[in-house]
Scaffold this motif. Structure first.
Motif, PDB file in Angstrom:
ATOM      1  N   ALA A 185      -8.942 -17.404  13.139  1.00 15.36           N
ATOM      2  CA  ALA A 185      -9.124 -19.012  12.528  1.00 15.36           C
ATOM      3  C   ALA A 185      -7.767 -19.184  13.297  1.00 15.36           C
ATOM      4  CB  ALA A 185      -8.677 -18.539  11.187  1.00 15.36           C
ATOM      5  N   ASP A 186      -7.359 -21.242  13.309  1.00 16.13           N
ATOM      6  CA  ASP A 186      -6.439 -22.190  13.049  1.00 16.13           C
ATOM      7  C   ASP A 186      -6.086 -22.670  12.727  1.00 16.13           C
ATOM      8  OD1 ASP A 186      -4.009 -21.910  15.593  1.00 16.13           O
ATOM      9  OD2 ASP A 186      -5.545 -23.241  16.573  1.00 16.13           O
ATOM     10  N   GLY A 187      -4.695 -22.472  12.545  1.00 20.63           N
ATOM     11  CA  GLY A 187      -4.527 -24.229  11.215  1.00 20.63           C
ATOM     12  C   GLY A 187      -3.192 -23.137  10.151  1.00 20.63           C
ATOM     13  N   ASN A 188      -3.326 -23.834   9.268  1.00 20.88           N
ATOM     14  CA  ASN A 188      -2.439 -23.484   8.144  1.00 20.88           C
ATOM     15  C   ASN A 188      -3.517 -23.290   6.592  1.00 20.88           C
ATOM     16  OD1 ASN A 188      -0.571 -23.633   5.750  1.00 20.88           O
ATOM     17  ND2 ASN A 188      -0.237 -25.417   5.474  1.00 20.88           N
ATOM     18  N   PRO A 189      -2.651 -21.879   6.346  1.00 24.33           N
ATOM     19  CA  PRO A 189      -3.944 -21.233   5.334  1.00 24.33           C
ATOM     20  C   PRO A 189      -3.076 -21.650   4.055  1.00 24.33           C
ATOM     21  CG  PRO A 189      -2.970 -19.360   6.924  1.00 24.33           C
ATOM     22  CD  PRO A 189      -2.471 -20.605   7.460  1.00 24.33           C
ATOM     23  N   MET A 211     -10.265 -27.406   4.466  1.00 24.81           N
ATOM     24  CA  MET A 211     -10.804 -26.410   6.144  1.00 24.81           C
ATOM     25  C   MET A 211     -12.080 -26.763   6.727  1.00 24.81           C
ATOM     26  SD  MET A 211     -12.035 -22.767   5.067  1.00 24.81           S
ATOM     27  CE  MET A 211     -12.710 -21.678   6.063  1.00 24.81           C
ATOM     28  N   ARG A 228      -3.167 -29.865  13.530  1.00 24.24           N
ATOM     29  CA  ARG A 228      -3.036 -28.278  13.096  1.00 24.24           C
ATOM     30  C   ARG A 228      -2.474 -27.316  12.211  1.00 24.24           C
ATOM     31  NH1 ARG A 228      -7.634 -25.475  17.401  1.00 24.24           N
ATOM     32  NH2 ARG A 228      -8.091 -27.272  17.747  1.00 24.24           N
ATOM     33  N   TYR A 247      -7.058 -26.194   8.316  1.00 23.57           N
ATOM     34  CA  TYR A 247      -7.210 -24.565   8.333  1.00 23.57           C
ATOM     35  C   TYR A 247      -8.719 -24.562   9.184  1.00 23.57           C
ATOM     36  CZ  TYR A 247      -8.087 -19.537   7.890  1.00 23.57           C
ATOM     37  OH  TYR A 247      -8.100 -18.518   8.061  1.00 23.57           O
ATOM     38  N   VAL A 286      -8.787 -19.107   1.174  1.00 23.89           N
ATOM     39  CA  VAL A 286      -7.551 -20.358   1.443  1.00 23.89           C
ATOM     40  C   VAL A 286      -7.974 -21.153   0.834  1.00 23.89           C
ATOM     41  CG1 VAL A 286      -7.398 -22.546   2.845  1.00 23.89           C
ATOM     42  CG2 VAL A 286      -8.322 -20.528   4.439  1.00 23.89           C
TER      43      VAL A 286
END
Length: 281
Positions: free
Chosen positions: A118-122, A127, A163, A167, A201
């Protein structure tokens, strides 16, 4: 009958790229026509000169790291059950990633360079889920970092996001060889992991990018041009999550005239996100 002209180097490289040959394994080419002539005598000499091994000197091999729930499953059906059981035990995203790193039930793991988790903010309220990693994603270990990823970044920026505020993941966390379409069995094996990822998430809004992820997660057989821009309810177990399908950035690169439809979807998503910030929510 005139023979066909030999292809140019550019045509030959284009053919290899279409066939999925997009990276080199060695610096020098290997003449496979010589394999039988070279290997056979070596193997014969090796058999003749093989040393005698006494039983008392044989030591057991070190055990290979096991799958998340024991040895590699013996069938696709067993792999699906193993994935479902493993995903259910993950209390956090870090634990889920560790389980997936060790999971032996999906053959794609053996051909991919690395897991693309994954990438980004949990903690993000939005999403996005695509289908599977491509070549650039397989190299970097992050989703959407190629040409389609750059377009996705521009799409997010158009509604004030980046990003750090979303998520991003994929239904399939390993790159299929040559970017081929994942098989239904591979999708079903990986499905418990992305479902658990969504649960952990727990976003306010889920966006499925493209037809494969939409049909897999939202249980619809309609094409993306019919489902895009419509709101669905995604059952995350503990609660229902609002979900909207939209066109995949890779599709928009091939069909730029459809960007106006994607822009309509983005505006609807931005409006829904703003509504979740209101005191009533």
């Amino acid at each position: 009958m005139m023979p066909e002209p030999a292809p140019s180097l550019q045509q030959l490289l284009a053919f290899y790229l279409e066939a999925g040959v997009d990276c080199a394994l060695n610096d020098e080419p290997v003449n496979r026509m010589l394999d039988d002539e070279i290997v056979a005598p070596v193997e014969a000499d090796a058999r003749i000169a093989a040393p005698v091994v006494r039983p008392e000197t044989i030591r057991p091999l070190a055990p290979r790291p096991a799958a998340a729930h024991g040895a590699a499953p013996s069938s696709p059906e067993a792999a699906i059950v193993s994935a479902r059981e493993a995903a259910a035990t993950a209390p956090t995203l870090d634990a889920l990633r560790a389980l997936m790193e060790q999971f032996d039930g999906c053959a794609l793991r053996a051909t991919a360079t690395r897991l693309v988790f994954a990438d980004g903010n949990p903690q993000a309220r939005l999403m996005l889920v695509g289908e599977a990693p491509g070549r650039e994603e397989d190299i970097e270990g992050l989703p959407f970092v190629g040409r389609s990823g750059k377009l996705l970044d521009l799409m997010l920026a158009a509604i004030g996001l980046d990003r750090n505020k979303v998520y991003i993941a994929n239904v399939i966390p390993w790159r299929p060889p040559g970017n081929r379409t994942p098989t239904p069995q591979e999708t079903q094996i990986c499905l418990p992991f992305i479902k658990r990822q969504i649960e952990l998430v727990n976003p306010a809004i889920l966006v499925t990018l493209g037809n494969p992820s939409t049909q897999t997660l939202l249980s619809t057989r309609d094409g993306i041009t019919r489902t895009r821009g419509r709101w669905f309810d995604y059952d995350a177990g503990a609660r229902m999550i609002r979900a909207m399908p939209t066109l995949h950035p890779a599709y928009l690169l091939r069909q730029p005239t459809y960007k106006r439809l994607a822009w309509q979807d983005l505006r609807a998503i931005a409006t829904a996100l703003a509504a979740t910030d209101s005191p009533a929510n």
